[in-house]
Design an enzyme around this catalytic site. Structure first.
Site, mmCIF file in Angstrom:
data_model
loop_
_atom_site.group_PDB
_atom_site.id
_atom_site.type_symbol
_atom_site.label_atom_id
_atom_site.label_comp_id
_atom_site.label_asym_id
_atom_site.label_seq_id
_atom_site.Cartn_x
_atom_site.Cartn_y
_atom_site.Cartn_z
ATOM 1 C CE LYS A 89 -3.633 -2.121 2.859
ATOM 2 N NZ LYS A 89 -4.869 -1.985 1.747
ATOM 3 N NE ARG A 133 -10.757 -10.122 -2.200
ATOM 4 C CZ ARG A 133 -11.046 -9.060 -3.039
ATOM 5 N NH1 ARG A 133 -11.596 -9.522 -4.307
ATOM 6 N NH2 ARG A 133 -10.973 -7.778 -2.754
#
Length: 492
Positions: A261, A335
């Site tokens: 990020k 996920r």
């Protein structure tokens, strides 16, 4: 903070000795002949106060009232939403109070009473865990004045239980990553087993490997911190009653892994375990309220770090379900953790599965910080969660799960890819998770926009503990009449 329920009328509230008296005044409130009613009537007559939602008027040592400070807070139509607005506005002027009496110039509804108590707690919450000279919460005691204690007791107890749960979730959501490692989060889960009716089992890397949770392990492999998988159980009903399973994403810190990020605001990635924190909070609330329902909580916790062992874009891993996954973006790690936990949930033969995760920035773009995203394969479950969110003032909004959205997850190198394109990112993430729940009633709550606030108000919100608890209590209430009916039929 200690909440106390007391039978007090307007005259009793006026004579109650306390630092502060917060009076909720609906627009249509009738006034009596006591001193407090006199002040309300005078304020209205002068035009200084009209009872509209969020409007306040502060009085200092008013004649005939024992409290040092009195705040009149307009509660509009007296609904839960306007009562919450009134309490938050009133509490903003009472930051130094240690003992507060909270009363209403009109009748309490159960929803309004719950909203008022939750708002008092929210307005006075202070985080102190990692501060060397933290100033603790000043407000120590809150007396809630009602007409009849017996009639208000159930709503009061639910509200106090919710406060305990929300604040437990906030505590763990707010802690920085080095004070909320997977091991410490698992220890928080184990601490809940001290309460009656709750048990906890914690699995480590060896046990998770035996289960074949290859997707979960892939996320963890770049970190020095070992993963933890906590299994909480609350048993409030008969063993034959199928549980609701709550699955919380517990990424204790998310760098994005190899797909790292940007540095700006990366500190907020400590909040990436707020799904897990909400499960902890729900169980803390269940310990207080003890409804007749069975609940399982699954918390899959690890860090997502970018060292030399970290999973790489293009790697293919095998999930617990046996499905292979091509990891195209290591920053879509939530996920991967959740899919193995969802497969594990099947062993409980649940009535419903609800997963909670700070999953996608796309959901923040779609819904902002007002409503959580809701996806579900079951109409009844979706309707119940939507209704629970509205009643708890913790709303969500249903988004689609059309099969066409799954096309972007196709890949030449595995059964499924972990990401699709940028368009509809919250939906494609939900479609990925749907592959791992089969035909079970399942819902996914994307709380990326609602679990915490940034800026000057930076911190965990404790959401969606309120929504989840309202849903579970609703299920318990629905099941109770059926149980009574069965019992009566046996006697006949």
């Amino acid at each position: 903070m200690n909440f106390e329920l007391k039978s007090l009328d307007a005259a009793g509230c006026a004579s109650a000795r306390c630092d502060a008296l917060l009076v909720l005044v609906p627009e249509t409130a009738a006034t009596g002949k006591d001193a407090l009613s006199g002040w309300i009537a005078q304020a209205r007559k002068s035009g200084d106060f009209d009872g509209k939602a969020g409007k306040t008027l502060a009085l200092y040592q008013p004649q005939g009232v024992a409290a040092t400070r009195v705040v009149l807070a307009g509660s509009g139509d007296g609904s839960a939403r306007t009562v919450r607005q009134a309490v938050l506005a009133g509490m903003g002027t009472l930051r130094q109070a240690k003992r507060l009496v909270l009363c209403c110039a009109g009748p309490w509804t159960e929803a309004a009473l719950r909203a008022a108590i939750a708002a008092v707690a929210d307005a006075s919450y202070v985080y102190t865990a990692t501060k060397s000279k933290a100033e603790p919460r000043k407000l120590a005691q809150v007396v809630v004045a009602v007409a009849e204690v017996a009639k208000a007791r159930a709503a009061f107890d639910q509200a106090v239980g919710l406060v305990a749960g929300v604040e437990f979730a906030k505590e763990w959501g707010n802690r920085p990553g080095n004070h909320a490692t997977p091991t410490l989060i698992a220890n928080a889960a184990k601490s809940l087993a001290r309460h009656p009716g709750i048990s906890c089992e914690v699995l480590g890397p060896r046990e998770v490997a035996k289960l074949g949770m290859g997707a979960f392990m892939a996320v963890s492999q770049g970190s020095e911190e070992p993963l933890r998988f906590a299994v909480l159980r609350y048993n409030g009903a008969a063993r034959s009653v199928a549980p609701t399973v709550l699955v919380g994403k517990g990424i204790s810190f998310d760098t994005g892994g190899i797909s790292i990020k940007p540095a700006g605001e990366m500190d907020e990635m400590k909040f990436d375990m707020c799904g897990a924190a909400s499960v902890l909070g729900v169980f803390r609330a269940l310990a207080e309220i003890r409804p007749a329902i069975n609940v399982v909580g699954l918390i899959a916790s690890c860090e997502n770090m970018p060292d030399g062992r970290a999973v790489k874009p293009g790697d293919v891993v095998t999930s617990m379900s046996g499905q292979t996954i091509e990891i195209l973006n290591t920053d879509a790690e939530g996920r991967l953790v959740l899919c193995d936990a969802l497969t594990y949930a099947e062993r409980f033969k649940p009535a419903a599965i609800v997963d909670i995760a700070t999953l996608t920035g796309a959901c923040v773009v779609a819904l902002g910080g007002v409503r959580s995203g809701l996806f579900s394969n079951d109409e009844a479950l979706a309707a119940a969660l939507l209704s629970a969110g509205e009643s708890a003032l913790d709303p969500c909004w249903r988004l689609p799960l059309d099969d066409d959205y799954a096309d972007g997850l196709k890949t030449n190198f595995a059964d499924v890819a972990n990401v699709a394109g940028r368009a509809g990112g919250a939906v494609t993430a939900a479609k990925f998770l749907q592959r791992f729940v089969g035909t079970r009633a399942w819902a996914h709550l994307d709380i990326a926009g609602t679990a915490w606030k940034g800026g000057a108000a930076k911190g965990s919100t404790g959401r969606p503990v309120g929504l989840l608890l309202a849903y579970l209590l609703g299920q318990a209430a629905t099941a109770a009449p059926k149980a009574v009916a069965r019992k009566r039929s046996v006697k006949a």
